[in-house]
Design a protein around this motif. Sequence first.
Motif, short mmCIF file in Angstrom:
data_model
loop_
_atom_site.label_atom_id
_atom_site.label_comp_id
_atom_site.label_asym_id
_atom_site.label_seq_id
_atom_site.Cartn_x
_atom_site.Cartn_y
_atom_site.Cartn_z
N HIS A 1 0.84 -1.20 0.00
CA HIS A 1 0.00 0.00 0.00
C HIS A 1 0.88 1.25 0.00
CE1 HIS A 1 -3.27 2.83 1.03
NE2 HIS A 1 -4.07 1.88 0.57
N ALA A 2 1.84 1.26 -0.89
CA ALA A 2 2.84 2.32 -0.93
C ALA A 2 2.31 3.58 -1.61
CB ALA A 2 4.08 1.83 -1.67
N ASN A 3 2.77 4.73 -1.12
CA ASN A 3 2.51 5.99 -1.81
C ASN A 3 3.52 6.08 -2.96
OD1 ASN A 3 2.49 8.68 -2.69
ND2 ASN A 3 1.89 9.43 -0.67
N LEU A 4 3.04 5.78 -4.16
CA LEU A 4 3.95 5.67 -5.30
C LEU A 4 4.56 7.00 -5.69
CD1 LEU A 4 1.95 3.16 -7.55
CD2 LEU A 4 3.75 2.68 -5.88
N PHE B 1 -3.94 5.79 -2.10
CA PHE B 1 -4.12 7.23 -1.83
C PHE B 1 -4.46 8.02 -3.08
CE2 PHE B 1 -0.68 5.52 0.89
CZ PHE B 1 -1.33 5.53 2.11
N GLY B 2 -4.66 7.35 -4.20
CA GLY B 2 -4.94 8.04 -5.45
C GLY B 2 -3.75 8.74 -6.06
N VAL B 3 -2.55 8.40 -5.59
CA VAL B 3 -1.33 9.12 -6.00
C VAL B 3 -0.58 8.32 -7.06
CG1 VAL B 3 0.85 10.13 -5.26
CG2 VAL B 3 -1.15 10.21 -3.74
N ALA B 4 -0.37 8.93 -8.21
CA ALA B 4 0.37 8.30 -9.30
C ALA B 4 1.87 8.43 -9.06
CB ALA B 4 0.00 8.94 -10.64
N PRO B 5 2.65 7.52 -9.62
CA PRO B 5 4.11 7.68 -9.54
C PRO B 5 4.56 8.90 -10.33
CG PRO B 5 3.53 5.84 -10.97
CD PRO B 5 2.26 6.30 -10.34
N ARG C 1 6.61 9.10 -12.72
CA ARG C 1 6.44 8.71 -14.11
C ARG C 1 5.13 7.96 -14.21
NH1 ARG C 1 11.75 5.55 -15.69
NH2 ARG C 1 10.33 4.92 -17.38
N ALA C 2 4.06 8.66 -14.54
CA ALA C 2 2.71 8.11 -14.46
C ALA C 2 2.54 6.83 -15.27
CB ALA C 2 1.69 9.16 -14.91
N GLU C 3 3.29 6.71 -16.36
CA GLU C 3 3.13 5.54 -17.22
C GLU C 3 3.53 4.25 -16.52
OE1 GLU C 3 7.29 7.15 -18.07
OE2 GLU C 3 5.28 7.96 -17.69
N LEU C 4 4.32 4.35 -15.43
CA LEU C 4 4.73 3.15 -14.70
C LEU C 4 3.58 2.50 -13.94
CD1 LEU C 4 8.27 4.12 -13.34
CD2 LEU C 4 7.68 2.67 -15.30
N ALA C 5 2.49 3.24 -13.75
CA ALA C 5 1.31 2.61 -13.16
C ALA C 5 0.64 1.67 -14.15
CB ALA C 5 0.31 3.67 -12.70
N ARG C 6 0.88 1.93 -15.40
CA ARG C 6 0.26 1.11 -16.44
C ARG C 6 1.14 -0.05 -16.86
NH1 ARG C 6 -2.65 3.28 -21.98
NH2 ARG C 6 -3.70 1.32 -22.47
N GLU C 7 2.43 0.19 -17.00
CA GLU C 7 3.29 -0.85 -17.56
C GLU C 7 4.68 -0.74 -16.96
OE1 GLU C 7 4.52 -2.60 -21.97
OE2 GLU C 7 3.54 -0.65 -21.78
N GLY C 8 5.28 -1.89 -16.66
CA GLY C 8 6.64 -1.91 -16.14
C GLY C 8 7.09 -3.33 -15.87
N ASP D 1 -9.68 8.47 -20.10
CA ASP D 1 -8.25 8.22 -19.98
C ASP D 1 -8.06 6.98 -19.11
OD1 ASP D 1 -5.54 8.13 -19.43
OD2 ASP D 1 -5.34 10.26 -19.00
N PRO D 2 -7.63 5.86 -19.68
CA PRO D 2 -7.51 4.64 -18.89
C PRO D 2 -6.50 4.73 -17.76
CG PRO D 2 -6.47 4.37 -21.03
CD PRO D 2 -7.21 5.67 -21.08
N LEU D 3 -5.61 5.72 -17.80
CA LEU D 3 -4.64 5.91 -16.72
C LEU D 3 -5.18 6.77 -15.57
CD1 LEU D 3 -1.28 6.56 -18.61
CD2 LEU D 3 -1.89 4.56 -17.26
N LYS D 4 -6.37 7.33 -15.77
CA LYS D 4 -6.94 8.24 -14.76
C LYS D 4 -8.44 8.02 -14.66
CE LYS D 4 -3.49 11.87 -15.69
NZ LYS D 4 -3.30 13.27 -16.17
N ILE D 5 -8.83 6.87 -14.14
CA ILE D 5 -10.25 6.57 -14.00
C ILE D 5 -10.72 7.06 -12.63
CG2 ILE D 5 -11.98 4.74 -13.90
CD1 ILE D 5 -10.11 3.08 -15.73
N PRO D 6 -11.60 8.05 -12.59
CA PRO D 6 -12.05 8.56 -11.30
C PRO D 6 -13.06 7.63 -10.64
CG PRO D 6 -13.16 9.72 -13.07
CD PRO D 6 -12.17 8.80 -13.72
#
Length: 330
Positions: free
Chosen positions: A184-187, A222-226, A228-235, A264-269
């Motif tokens: 449950h890390a704050n990315l 916490f709703g916080v993206a890394p 580099r936001a793209e790392l939430a999607r692929e890595g 935006d599939p990277l930002k689904i509210p």
Amino acid sequence: MFAAVSALFLAGCGGGGEPVAVPPPAASAPSARPASDPAAARANELGAVPVLMYHRITTQPTSVYDRTPEDFRAELERLVREDYVPIRTRDYAEGRIDIPAGKHPVVLTFDDSTKSQLELGPDGRPKPDTAVAILQEVSRANPGFPAVASFYVNGEPFEDPGGRQTLRWLHENGFEIGNHTLTHANLGGLGPEAVQREIAGNQQAIQKAVPGLEVSTMALPFGVAPGRAELAREGMADGARYRHKGVLLVGSNPAPSPFAKEFDPLKIPRIRSQGTSGEDFRFGSTTWLDKLASGEVPRYTSDGDPHRISFPTTERSALAADHQQRARPY
């Protein structure tokens, strides 16, 4: 469409034996239904979709993120009365919304994998008053409201070592299992390598419990993206590669149609499940469901045909270019 609300909640979201390969539930083909008249159904497949966010289900709430079993049951029963049909996050993110004409999709999401969401009794069934048990009860009483939801888990989910029993039970019963990081890390506070270890490590843990499972969506702690936001999607980390089709925020407003330009599939509210009191209740589920029911916020209404995208001609400008071939304005 509706005006997006920019508020973002950053308050905290708070077996035995070796696993064997568990086949995924059989994929269902699009339902064979009679052709529908989109005008008669008042279809609007460019309308908003409520993605509801739950945490603990408890008789003694200590946070605005907690809901009592009575609260949860009442909200599900409201969704039934207002013609909502639950779908999984992955189906929403991919635009695979196959529900009857005149019905509205809703996505039920659960973060943090607590025992209040799922705990199995000696008989192997969910214990009473857990979220899954309540959802199943409401579904049995209302056959058009399937027991479908998406669970975003951390390491040692549901206090079940390795999730060997609980994760396999969820998968075998048609629920989606998603990534919520290992700890449950704050990315937002981690470097790129640590971000990927958190996500890939949790995927490895899930797949150890359910071999072969595709983990296709994640919810950001916490709703916080890394950074580099793209790392939430692929890595990738430690030889494990992940790729998500959808990434969920903590959120405060309905999500756009997956066919809309603003999707935006990277930002689904998401919308926090909440009554009409407490912190930021104006962005909670009761307020937004009221707005969707009244038409103040146009909601997604199905035409019953998963191969077409129907909407009033006045909404044409909201349609994303990728979906023009399937458009059926009226």
